[in-house]
Scaffold this active site. Structure first.
Site, mmCIF file in Angstrom:
data_model
loop_
_atom_site.group_PDB
_atom_site.id
_atom_site.type_symbol
_atom_site.label_atom_id
_atom_site.label_comp_id
_atom_site.label_asym_id
_atom_site.label_seq_id
_atom_site.Cartn_x
_atom_site.Cartn_y
_atom_site.Cartn_z
ATOM 1 N N CYS A 61 28.124 22.215 33.117
ATOM 2 C CA CYS A 61 29.148 22.571 32.142
ATOM 3 C C CYS A 61 29.717 23.957 32.478
ATOM 4 O O CYS A 61 30.298 24.147 33.536
ATOM 5 C CB CYS A 61 28.598 22.478 30.724
ATOM 6 N N HIS A 112 27.409 16.969 30.943
ATOM 7 C CA HIS A 112 26.003 17.301 30.684
ATOM 8 C C HIS A 112 25.111 16.133 31.122
ATOM 9 O O HIS A 112 24.938 15.177 30.366
ATOM 10 C CB HIS A 112 25.777 17.555 29.190
ATOM 11 N N GLU A 133 21.969 16.052 31.220
ATOM 12 C CA GLU A 133 20.786 15.997 30.350
ATOM 13 C C GLU A 133 21.087 15.317 29.017
ATOM 14 O O GLU A 133 20.168 15.013 28.257
ATOM 15 C CB GLU A 133 20.233 17.405 30.117
#
Length: 204
Positions: free
Chosen positions: A82, A184, A186
């Site tokens: 990001c 992202h 994750e």
């Protein structure tokens, strides 16, 4: 037992817990740190980030982490996530013109789109130029974005994935051992976990 680990850079502007949890889920050892020696010892480095470009660069420059990352980028894989990806570029224009880490050539500019900003949500990826970061994944996989600015690479050869949010937007970059994801991983389910797994295996 392997002593290899991935260092997650703690400079006060990243969502460290979700990245750490994802890597732990994958069975990969991590260390959250702002210590230069730990970054030197690590087998790979993740640079997360949320917030504004100039503030984040100041937090890297003040303790000299920008110089440490520049040196380590020549030795081991680094993944910016990001805002962390945006910081990899030469310069950003958010708030004011500000020099970045210069590990990927290009600039970070405000998204030029008629769509609502910030761009928040799931978008599909279109891979290009081939990258080990996306090993085992096919075009069209969805990942989670939150951003109003995006990287514009000086060399299209450094762009490894794009998405559409009105116009085509750079979603991921790669230059040597340096990688960046505007999205992202994750927070992107199985697809994101596969990307983090691929990154973690780059130096094995």
């Amino acid at each position: 037992m392997s002593n290899s680990f991935t260092a997650i850079v703690d400079y006060g502007v990243g969502n460290l817990k979700s990245v750490t949890n994802a890597m732990t889920y994958l069975g990969m050892k991590t260390c959250i740190t702002s210590d230069a020696k730990e970054l030197e010892r690590a087998d790979a480095i993740i640079l997360p980030g949320v917030g504004a470009f100039p503030d984040a660069m100041e937090r890297l420059r003040t303790p000299g982490l920008d110089r440490v990352l520049a040196v380590q980028a020549e030795k081991k894989p680094i993944l910016g996530i990001c805002l962390g990806m945006q910081l990899l570029f030469d310069e950003g224009e958010e708030v004011r013109a500000c020099k970045g880490l210069g590990l990927v050539h290009g600039r970070v500019k405000r998204l030029e789109t008629d769509c609502k900003l910030p761009h928040i949500g799931w978008n599909s990826l279109r891979f290009q130029n081939g990258s080990p970061l996306f090993r085992g994944l096919e075009d069209g996989k969805y990942v989670y974005f939150v951003h109003s600015y995006c990287g514009v690479a000086a060399d299209e050869g450094d762009v490894i994935a794009r998405t559409e949010y009105g116009p085509s937007v750079v979603a991921a970059v790669s230059h040597g051992t340096v990688f960046g994801c505007q999205f992202h991983p994750e927070k992107s389910g199985e697809t994101g976990l596969q990307i983090l797994k691929n990154f973690g295996e780059l130096n094995q």
